[in-house]
Design an enzyme around this catalytic site. Structure first.
Site, PDB file in Angstrom:
ATOM      1  N   ARG A   1     -13.001   9.682  34.462  1.00 17.55           N
ATOM      2  CA  ARG A   1     -11.904  10.615  34.161  1.00 17.55           C
ATOM      3  C   ARG A   1     -12.289  12.068  34.398  1.00 17.55           C
ATOM      4  O   ARG A   1     -11.450  12.889  34.749  1.00 17.55           O
ATOM      5  CB  ARG A   1     -11.441  10.447  32.708  1.00 17.55           C
ATOM      6  CG  ARG A   1     -10.641   9.175  32.441  1.00 17.55           C
ATOM      7  CD  ARG A   1     -10.023   9.244  31.060  1.00 17.55           C
ATOM      8  NE  ARG A   1      -9.246   8.057  30.733  1.00 17.55           N
ATOM      9  CZ  ARG A   1      -7.953   7.890  31.009  1.00 17.55           C
ATOM     10  NH1 ARG A   1      -7.298   8.822  31.658  1.00 17.55           N
ATOM     11  NH2 ARG A   1      -7.333   6.794  30.646  1.00 17.55           N
TER      12      ARG A   1
ATOM     13  N   LYS B   1     -20.131   8.416  22.737  1.00 16.59           N
ATOM     14  CA  LYS B   1     -19.390   7.315  23.343  1.00 16.59           C
ATOM     15  C   LYS B   1     -19.743   7.326  24.819  1.00 16.59           C
ATOM     16  O   LYS B   1     -19.441   8.275  25.537  1.00 16.59           O
ATOM     17  CB  LYS B   1     -17.879   7.508  23.134  1.00 16.59           C
ATOM     18  CG  LYS B   1     -17.022   6.436  23.796  1.00 16.59           C
ATOM     19  CD  LYS B   1     -15.530   6.723  23.613  1.00 16.59           C
ATOM     20  CE  LYS B   1     -14.672   5.692  24.329  1.00 16.59           C
ATOM     21  NZ  LYS B   1     -13.218   6.005  24.207  1.00 16.59           N
TER      22      LYS B   1
ATOM     23  N   TYR C   1     -18.798  12.454  24.599  1.00 14.72           N
ATOM     24  CA  TYR C   1     -18.054  11.390  25.273  1.00 14.72           C
ATOM     25  C   TYR C   1     -18.267  11.537  26.777  1.00 14.72           C
ATOM     26  O   TYR C   1     -17.797  12.500  27.384  1.00 14.72           O
ATOM     27  CB  TYR C   1     -16.565  11.470  24.905  1.00 14.72           C
ATOM     28  CG  TYR C   1     -15.677  10.410  25.512  1.00 14.72           C
ATOM     29  CD1 TYR C   1     -16.194   9.257  26.101  1.00 14.72           C
ATOM     30  CD2 TYR C   1     -14.297  10.570  25.491  1.00 14.72           C
ATOM     31  CE1 TYR C   1     -15.354   8.294  26.651  1.00 14.72           C
ATOM     32  CE2 TYR C   1     -13.447   9.613  26.044  1.00 14.72           C
ATOM     33  CZ  TYR C   1     -13.989   8.480  26.618  1.00 14.72           C
ATOM     34  OH  TYR C   1     -13.154   7.541  27.170  1.00 14.72           O
TER      35      TYR C   1
ATOM     36  N   THR D   1      -8.093  10.078  24.793  1.00 15.43           N
ATOM     37  CA  THR D   1      -7.316  10.049  26.033  1.00 15.43           C
ATOM     38  C   THR D   1      -6.313   8.906  26.027  1.00 15.43           C
ATOM     39  O   THR D   1      -5.213   9.025  26.595  1.00 15.43           O
ATOM     40  CB  THR D   1      -8.254   9.908  27.242  1.00 15.43           C
ATOM     41  OG1 THR D   1      -9.337  10.832  27.108  1.00 15.43           O
ATOM     42  CG2 THR D   1      -7.525  10.196  28.531  1.00 15.43           C
TER      43      THR D   1
END
Length: 292
Positions: free
Chosen positions: A143, A166, A138, A49
């Site tokens: 987000r 992550k 992730y 991102t």
């Protein structure tokens, strides 16, 4: 070498430099890649991102991946980001993207759709079955709008081809539960620059960093010291970076880190809408910090 060994330490979520005409600036990208490798980071993550992937078209993404592999030339491992909220489209991308030289695929949990925990599980189950490379989960609820619970992560960790995660929820209790219960060979890294030190102290194997784009040597030294249980040295370095973290994320990522890198002469201070450059006052703080 296992993925947990290969990706131990500092990974960098690469920015995408743009020209003043907002085209991908491959010359600047090459400078950034060399700066990071010379700064001794352990690996690179392209098309995360931080690379402004929501504003890149498919051809630009392919060109960036190919260029990154060419420029890196095997000097460090490369992870490719392939994430989104359309499962079927991601399956297609996993087969179309040049992944032969990648060590893994980083895939963010679906954004905007806000699937249930079962929906998140089924999404990743499909990706893992189709991906030619190991999948790194992730979790970034800031987000995506939906946290991936520890229970969902632990279910996914049992599936073949899901090799790590992550974790960027910022929830230390959730992180400690994961560290207690994940399989021994599962890679768990931080996705929060400001929390990397304490999360490594709890047992994470490193971090995929934004800040290291601008401070590769200092940040990766801090992470290595933490991984070696030298927390006194790690804290000394981290203390000098705390203000930079605050500035970088005060308005938008990657506008913050790009402002630092522009002042360092690595890139032009150019982003694509809807992201805009840092406000004048905050950019002045970037200059003040770098001139200390």
């Amino acid at each position: 070498m296992s993925l947990k060994q290969q990706l131990r330490g500092t990974g960098v979520a690469l920015i995408t430099p743009f020209t003043t005409e907002h085209k991908v600036d491959f010359d600047a990208l090459g400078k950034v890649i060399d700066s990071l490798i010379n700064g001794k980071v352990e690996y690179l993550v392209t098309l995360g991102t931080t690379g402004e992937t929501p504003t890149l078209d498919k051809q630009e993404k392919l060109d960036i991946v190919n260029y990154t592999f060419e420029k890196v030339a095997g000097r460090v491992p490369v992870v490719v980001g392939i994430g989104g909220n359309n499962t079927a489209e991601l399956v297609s991308d996993l087969h179309k993207f040049p992944l032969d030289k990648a060590v893994a695929v980083l895939s963010a949990s679906p954004n905007y759709n806000k699937p249930s925990q079962e929906g998140i599980y089924q999404h990743y189950k499909v990706l893992a079955a189709e991906s030619p490379k190991p999948i790194l989960l992730y979790n970034v609820p800031g987000r995506t709008g939906r946290n991936m619970s520890a229970d969902t992560t632990l279910r996914l960790a049992q599936l073949p081809n899901i090799a790590g995660m992550k974790e960027a929820s910022g929830d230390m209790a959730q992180c400690m539960q994961l560290l207690r219960d994940i399989p021994e060979d599962f890679l768990l890294v931080s996705g929060d620059d400001a929390l990397a030190l304490p999360q490594i102290a709890c047992g994470m194997q490193g971090v995929i960093s934004v800040a290291a784009n601008a401070f590769p040597s200092q940040f990766s030294d801090m992470v290595r010291a933490s991984l070696n249980n030298d927390f006194a040295s790690a804290k000394k370095i981290n203390d000098t970076l705390l203000e930079a973290y605050d500035i970088m994320f005060a308005e938008n990522n990657p506008a913050g880190v790009k402002a630092f890198m522009a002042e360092q002469g690595l890139i032009g201070n150019n982003v694509r809408l809807p992201v805009v450059p840092l406000s004048e006052g905050l950019h002045a703080r970037v200059k003040t910090y770098l001139n200390k």
